[in-house]
Motif scaffolding. Structure first.
Motif, PDB file in Angstrom:
ATOM      1  N   UNK A  24       0.829  -1.212   0.000  1.00  0.00           N
ATOM      2  CA  UNK A  24       0.000   0.000   0.000  1.00  0.00           C
ATOM      3  C   UNK A  24       0.858   1.253   0.000  1.00  0.00           C
ATOM      4  N   UNK A  25       1.899   1.253   0.798  1.00  0.00           N
ATOM      5  CA  UNK A  25       2.773   2.428   0.852  1.00  0.00           C
ATOM      6  C   UNK A  25       3.450   2.688  -0.492  1.00  0.00           C
ATOM      7  N   UNK A  26       3.850   1.628  -1.183  1.00  0.00           N
ATOM      8  CA  UNK A  26       4.478   1.810  -2.496  1.00  0.00           C
ATOM      9  C   UNK A  26       3.505   2.445  -3.472  1.00  0.00           C
ATOM     10  N   UNK A  27       2.269   1.983  -3.471  1.00  0.00           N
ATOM     11  CA  UNK A  27       1.274   2.563  -4.379  1.00  0.00           C
ATOM     12  C   UNK A  27       0.957   4.006  -4.002  1.00  0.00           C
ATOM     13  N   UNK A  28       0.828   4.299  -2.717  1.00  0.00           N
ATOM     14  CA  UNK A  28       0.562   5.672  -2.297  1.00  0.00           C
ATOM     15  C   UNK A  28       1.711   6.603  -2.685  1.00  0.00           C
ATOM     16  N   UNK A  29       2.944   6.129  -2.474  1.00  0.00           N
ATOM     17  CA  UNK A  29       4.082   6.955  -2.873  1.00  0.00           C
ATOM     18  C   UNK A  29       4.113   7.159  -4.378  1.00  0.00           C
ATOM     19  N   UNK A  30       3.714   6.138  -5.130  1.00  0.00           N
ATOM     20  CA  UNK A  30       3.685   6.279  -6.578  1.00  0.00           C
ATOM     21  C   UNK A  30       2.608   7.275  -7.013  1.00  0.00           C
TER      22      UNK A  30
END
Length: 815
Positions: free
Chosen positions: A665-671
């Motif tokens: 989830x954090x990777x997608x939010x950062x993206x």
């Protein structure tokens, strides 16, 4: 007690068991000790001397003596008083008494020799021939006779010194006579030979058993060495055969025999050491000489090989050694057999590598047959040359196996060749078929020369199989033939290992595992062949898990199955031309499901490694790396979390599974460019709070701090950090309301964690919101507040002191 009464030489009791004896007994009736004859008479005289010494010791002993503990001699006479305790020996300082005469006599002998040299240098010019002869003879004879006389009287060191002077005078006699021209014109070698003979004769004469002087026993081998070393052996050579070493060893061996006959131990040992040194030197020289002339004509017609044969035959002189006779005889015979074998096969070793390999095979086969017919008392004789030949065959086999492995390994990188790729053999010697011949010879040797209790049939079959597979790599054969042979070997070993239930099946299982690894490594140049090889490996590992019984084999199969399965799927994807960016997800799903079904620690660990490697290979190949990373993290987290839900003993896996999902989830939010912390923390915090509530509901005695505090802290603290940086924002209002709700809910439910988290975080929010207004407050207000606080504190302090005085007065009035 009567000091004159005999205690040791008492003829009425046995001197051994102390039992009563009849009149004039022949033997003791109790211990059967002979009491008549020379030995008994000598024993009686010794015991009488002991009685005399005992009487003298008692006469010199003070009356007041402390009785010591009974010693070992108390069994002789129970009434005998013990010996007085000996005074502790004082620490010795300085030189020992025995060292002083050795030093003095050594210096005296050196002085006499120096004086003799000076005398010869000065007096030789003015003494006549008769005077010189008389002086030398008198001095030599006098010192020699004096040494012998002193040795007979027990003065060993003095005797050694004078004998050393006498032998030194012999050397000076010969040198002086040569300078006077008595022997004509002698060369240096002839003079050395004459000195050696002059030393040898008297040294041997003085090395007789009764005198046992050490100096002549040391001088005699020295004289022999001087004689042998001064001979020009090249003039006595028989063709190319140098007989100097052989003759020297024989002479020194004769001196050893003379020393043993005369009981002169030093002479025998020194001569033996010199003989061994000469024999080793001549043997090495003969070996080098034969190796430099390996042809038939040079070895046997010109004679370069006969010296080696003769040097080896000298080892048979050890047959006369008395100590460890069987071992020495076997060693000597084995050495002769080995040296003779080398001399015989040396002409063939000068040819090609193939010829040398055939010679090694012949040596192994011949000596293996001889060893099978040799009686046990000559066990080591044929096995020494057999071991040498077997070592050569083993080196040849390992070399050809290495060449075969290099040929297979250099076909190309992984997945770069087609399925019909051919092996390109290396052009090296010896002939490829020599591998099978060498291994076959080793198997024959093992079957004939080794104990039958070893599993020779299995070991021989395995060695021949490996040799056959390796031989394929020495020819331009298709790669799939080698892989097929390896697969057959692995399958055969697996069939042998599967029924085993104990450690006896471990070698077969290890062999099957090694064959499987070699199968996969050899197939790497081709994707199709790699897929086929991994399919066979997967089937073998699955069969081991289903049918195996040996624990170590089961654990190894569980560790290797996910790895092999992942490699199989990747190779199949490579064969199908699938994009590398999408290969890892199917692999992770398959190996994850395998771990969920088997649920063994080794399977789960191998599945995790396989998934990680596949993901690391696939993510960099993706067009959008962040999306690919999020997808792989999500799949991994889902699989790990599912494992924690399906298996009660894997509940701890929920934490890494949840972390993987949160990371996805954090990777997608950062993206997507999201910067607010709540988007990253609230989902995980909500999950933690729900898990905590479930825990509290299922276990009534569960504390709220360890169950709810992690989730509540994760939900509030990141937002608190932003509020501390930007106090006047809607986030601060929402956070404050949330803390109020936590505080009220905790009070209502009587839960500790919500009250603490809500109070602490809410209090910090309120104080941060108050800070801007506190800074704008007038100074007189702060001063007034400070004064009010100080006054209140003083009043409270005084009131407490008054109450304390009243209490003390009340206690004082009590009776």
């Amino acid at each position: 007690m009567d000091a004159a009464r005999p205690r040791y030489a008492d003829t009425t009791v046995c001197p051994d068991c102390r039992s009563a004896l009849p009149t004039a007994p022949l033997r003791c009736p109790t211990c059967d000790l002979p009491l008549q004859g020379p030995l008994a008479t000598q024993l009686l005289s010794t015991l009488r001397a002991a009685d005399d010494l005992l009487v003298q010791l008692r006469a010199s002993t003070p009356t007041a003596v402390t009785r010591a503990a009974p010693g070992p001699a108390s069994y002789l006479d129970p009434d005998l008083p013990p010996m007085p305790a000996a005074h502790p020996a004082a620490a010795r300082r300085g030189l020992a008494g025995a060292s002083v005469p050795k030093i003095l006599l050594g210096l005296g002998a050196a002085c006499l020799l120096v004086a003799a040299v000076i005398f010869l240098a000065v007096a030789w010019t003015w003494l006549g021939v008769g005077g010189r002869t008389a002086v030398l003879v008198v001095l030599t004879v006098a010192t020699g006779a004096g040494g012998l006389a002193l040795a007979r009287r027990g003065l060993r060191v003095a005797g050694e010194a004078l004998v050393a002077v006498a032998l030194g005078l012999v050397v000076l006699d010969v040198i002086g006579a040569d300078n006077a021209g008595w022997f004509g014109t002698l060369a240096v070698e002839e003079l050395v030979r004459l000195v050696g003979l002059a030393l040898l004769v008297p040294a041997l004469a003085l090395s007789v058993p009764r005198r046992r002087l050490v100096t002549p026993q040391l001088v005699a081998p020295t004289g022999v060495a001087m004689v042998l070393g001064s001979v020009d052996w090249s003039r006595l050579a028989i063709g190319a055969v140098d007989i100097g070493g052989v003759v020297s060893v024989l002479v020194l061996a004769g001196l050893v025999a003379a020393g043993r006959r005369l009981e002169a131990t030093v002479l025998a040992w020194v001569s033996g050491v010199l003989a061994a040194v000469v024999w080793a030197g001549s043997g090495l020289w003969a070996l080098a000489e034969a190796s430099e002339h390996p042809g038939w004509s040079a070895l046997w017609r010109e004679g370069h090989g006969w010296e080696l044969v003769a040097a080896s035959l000298l080892a048979l002189l050890l047959w006369g050694v008395g100590w460890a006779e069987p071992v020495v005889r076997q060693g000597a015979a084995a050495f002769v057999a080995g040296a003779t074998t080398y001399a015989v096969v040396l002409p063939w070793l000068d040819g090609s590598a193939t010829d040398a390999g055939l010679v090694f095979i012949g040596v192994v086969v011949v000596w293996a047959a001889v060893s099978s017919l040799t009686p046990p008392r000559w066990y080591a004789v044929p096995r020494v040359p057999l071991a040498a030949g077997a070592l050569a065959c083993a080196v040849t086999s390992l070399y050809l196996v290495g060449v075969s492995a290099v040929a297979v390994a250099t076909l190309g990188g992984p997945y770069t060749a087609s399925a019909d790729v051919d092996i390109v053999p290396l052009q090296v010697e010896p002939h490829p078929l020599l591998l099978l011949g060498s291994v076959g010879a080793l198997v024959v040797a093992a079957s004939l020369a080794l104990p039958t209790r070893l599993p020779l049939v299995r070991l021989g079959a395995g060695a021949l199989t490996v040799a056959g597979v390796a031989t394929l790599g020495l020819y331009p054969a298709p790669l799939w033939t080698v892989l097929g042979a390896l697969a057959v070997v692995a399958a055969g070993l697996l069939v042998v290992a599967l029924p085993g239930t104990h450690a006896s099946s471990a070698p077969a299982a290890a062999g099957a595992a090694l064959a499987g690894v070699l199968l996969v490594v050899a197939a790497l140049p081709s994707a199709v062949l790699t897929a086929v090889a991994l399919s066979a490996v997967v089937l073998g590992l699955g069969a081991t898990l289903v049918r195996g019984h040996f624990p170590l084999a089961l654990e190894s199969a569980g560790l290797g199955l996910p790895l092999a399965l992942g490699g199989l799927l990747w190779s199949a994807a490579e064969t199908a031309g699938l994009d590398p960016a999408v290969r890892a997800v199917p692999i992770m799903v398959v190996v994850g499901l395998l771990a969920l079904v088997l649920a063994r620690p080794e399977v789960e660990a191998a599945a995790a490694v396989t998934g990680l490697v596949a993901a690391l290979a696939a993510i960099p190949a993706a067009t959008d790396v962040s999306v690919s990373l999020a997808v792989h993290l999500t799949v991994a987290g889902a699989l790990v979390t599912t494992g924690s839900l399906l298996h009660p003993d894997r509940r701890m896996l929920a934490w890494p599974g949840g972390l993987l999902l949160a990371a996805a989830t954090w990777v997608r939010l950062a993206d997507l460019g999201v910067e607010a912390p709540e988007a990253y923390t609230l989902p995980s915090a909500l999950a933690l709070v729900l898990v905590g509530i479930y825990r509290i509901r299922s276990a009534q005695d569960a504390a709220t701090m360890p169950t709810l505090a992690p989730g509540l802290v994760l939900a509030t603290v990141p937002s608190l950090l932003w509020v501390l940086a930007e106090p006047v924002t809607p986030r601060a209002v929402i956070l404050g309301l949330g803390c109020l709700v936590l505080l009220l809910a905790g009070v209502q439910l009587r839960w500790h964690a919500p009250v603490v988290v809500g109070a602490v975080v809410g209090g910090l929010v309120v104080l941060r919101e108050l800070t801007p207004y506190a800074l704008q407050t007038p100074q007189w207000v702060l001063i007034g507040l400070a004064g009010a606080v100080l006054i209140a504190s003083g009043v409270t302090w005084e009131s407490r002191m008054r109450d304390l005085r009243h209490a003390a007065a009340y206690l004082g009035r009590l009776r």
